[in-house]
Enzyme design. Structure first.
Site, PDB file in Angstrom:
ATOM      1  N   GLY A   1       0.790  -1.217   0.000  1.00  0.00           N
ATOM      2  CA  GLY A   1       0.000   0.000   0.000  1.00  0.00           C
ATOM      3  C   GLY A   1       0.823   1.270   0.000  1.00  0.00           C
ATOM      4  O   GLY A   1       0.523   2.218  -0.736  1.00  0.00           O
TER       5      GLY A   1
ATOM      6  N   ARG B   1      -6.150  -1.056  -2.531  1.00  0.00           N
ATOM      7  CA  ARG B   1      -5.303   0.080  -2.158  1.00  0.00           C
ATOM      8  C   ARG B   1      -3.915   0.063  -2.771  1.00  0.00           C
ATOM      9  O   ARG B   1      -3.255   1.111  -2.810  1.00  0.00           O
ATOM     10  CB  ARG B   1      -5.163   0.135  -0.630  1.00  0.00           C
TER      11      ARG B   1
ATOM     12  N   THR C   1      10.527  -5.507  11.057  1.00  0.00           N
ATOM     13  CA  THR C   1      11.167  -5.056   9.821  1.00  0.00           C
ATOM     14  C   THR C   1      11.563  -3.592   9.923  1.00  0.00           C
ATOM     15  O   THR C   1      12.657  -3.200   9.503  1.00  0.00           O
ATOM     16  CB  THR C   1      10.235  -5.265   8.620  1.00  0.00           C
TER      17      THR C   1
ATOM     18  N   CYS D   1      14.967   5.775  18.516  1.00  0.00           N
ATOM     19  CA  CYS D   1      14.906   6.802  19.556  1.00  0.00           C
ATOM     20  C   CYS D   1      13.466   7.082  19.948  1.00  0.00           C
ATOM     21  O   CYS D   1      13.177   7.414  21.102  1.00  0.00           O
ATOM     22  CB  CYS D   1      15.558   8.098  19.060  1.00  0.00           C
TER      23      CYS D   1
ATOM     24  N   CYS E   1      -3.366  -4.854   8.378  1.00  0.00           N
ATOM     25  CA  CYS E   1      -4.514  -4.531   7.527  1.00  0.00           C
ATOM     26  C   CYS E   1      -5.442  -5.721   7.356  1.00  0.00           C
ATOM     27  O   CYS E   1      -6.656  -5.555   7.222  1.00  0.00           O
ATOM     28  CB  CYS E   1      -4.024  -4.060   6.152  1.00  0.00           C
TER      29      CYS E   1
ATOM     30  N   CYS F   1      21.501   3.771  18.092  1.00  0.00           N
ATOM     31  CA  CYS F   1      22.342   4.821  17.502  1.00  0.00           C
ATOM     32  C   CYS F   1      23.270   5.535  18.480  1.00  0.00           C
ATOM     33  O   CYS F   1      24.049   6.398  18.063  1.00  0.00           O
ATOM     34  CB  CYS F   1      21.471   5.845  16.775  1.00  0.00           C
TER      35      CYS F   1
END
Length: 257
Positions: A38, A70, A131, A173, A186, A245
């Site tokens: 999408g 979509r 992911t 963060c 979805c 980080c």
């Protein structure tokens, strides 16, 4: 640029902020898109029409009938094809001169480490928290700017994490890796069809601005409630204790600037 390219991109070239030099930057650039659903559909199509010279598409899934509500890069006749192949065909129909690489694999850490290092900008159009964290970690590791989007139901968000700067916040963060939010998809929650088009198009816009060196959403998270079309925004700061980080070394360009 040849005469056909000058004509194709003439409406960009007419803009003072882009011009011939800026359009050539786009033609010389490489965008990595994680997810061809999408969000990835409009993002990929707009980057293609804008003339980003190389696009890499990563998605392990195939086109399903339920996607067509979509995911505008796909079509009825391409149901069952890998999404990356379907999206590549849609791109070729719009702008056949581009170089499109398709990777029909899940975006795991080892694959991302390889692909992110080769890209100038990364668009996270995935639909799950692990992911997104893996994409962010690879962008931190290789100091690549990340455009992150998400949409579910009538709610959506978009932000830019310009990880070329050592003081810039990263995705972790704001959303710590150990937060482990409840996954909502979805397939079970639904999503308002145009919402992914809005956010995916904005992701393309932010990616183009990053490539052109124009001001953008860096350090800001924008959220949309689509029923009322109300936008809200929060400023995102670097977390000194961020496990992703906090130990990142400055890029070479930062050391010599």
């Amino acid at each position: 640029m040849n005469d056909e390219q000058l004509l194709r991109y003439s409406r960009h070239i007419l803009l003072d902020d882009i011009g011939i030099e800026g359009q050539q930057k786009l033609l010389d650039s490489h965008a990595l898109i994680i997810g061809a659903g999408g969000l990835g559909s409009p993002a990929a199509l707009y980057l293609a029409t804008a003339g980003v010279g190389q696009i890499t598409l990563v998605d392990h899934d195939t086109v399903d009938l339920t996607n067509l509500q979509r995911q505008i890069a796909h079509s009825q006749e391409r149901v069952g094809l890998p999404k990356v192949e379907s999206a590549a065909r849609a791109i070729a129909a719009l702008n056949p001169e581009l170089r499109v690489r398709t990777v029909a694999q899940r975006a795991d850490a080892s694959l991302l480490a390889q692909l992110v290092a080769q890209a100038d900008v990364v668009l996270d159009c995935s639909d799950n928290f692990p992911t997104r964290q893996a994409v962010n970690q690879a962008c931190v590791q290789h100091a690549r700017p990340l455009v992150s989007g998400a949409a579910l139901g009538f709610d959506a968000q978009i932000s830019v994490y310009d990880l070329r700067g050592a003081q810039a916040p990263c995705y972790a963060c704001l959303f710590p890796p150990d937060a482990r939010p409840e996954e909502q998809r979805c397939a079970t929650m639904g999503v308002f069809a145009p919402l992914v088009g809005i956010i995916g198009s904005l992701q393309a816009a932010e990616a183009l601005k990053l490539l052109l060196g124009l001001p953008g959403l860096g350090g800001r998270l924008q959220m949309l409630e689509a029923r009322s079309m109300e936008w809200s925004e929060i400023i995102v700061h670097k977390d000194p204790a961020c496990p992703v980080c906090k130990a990142r070394k400055p890029a070479f360009s930062e050391l010599i600037s």
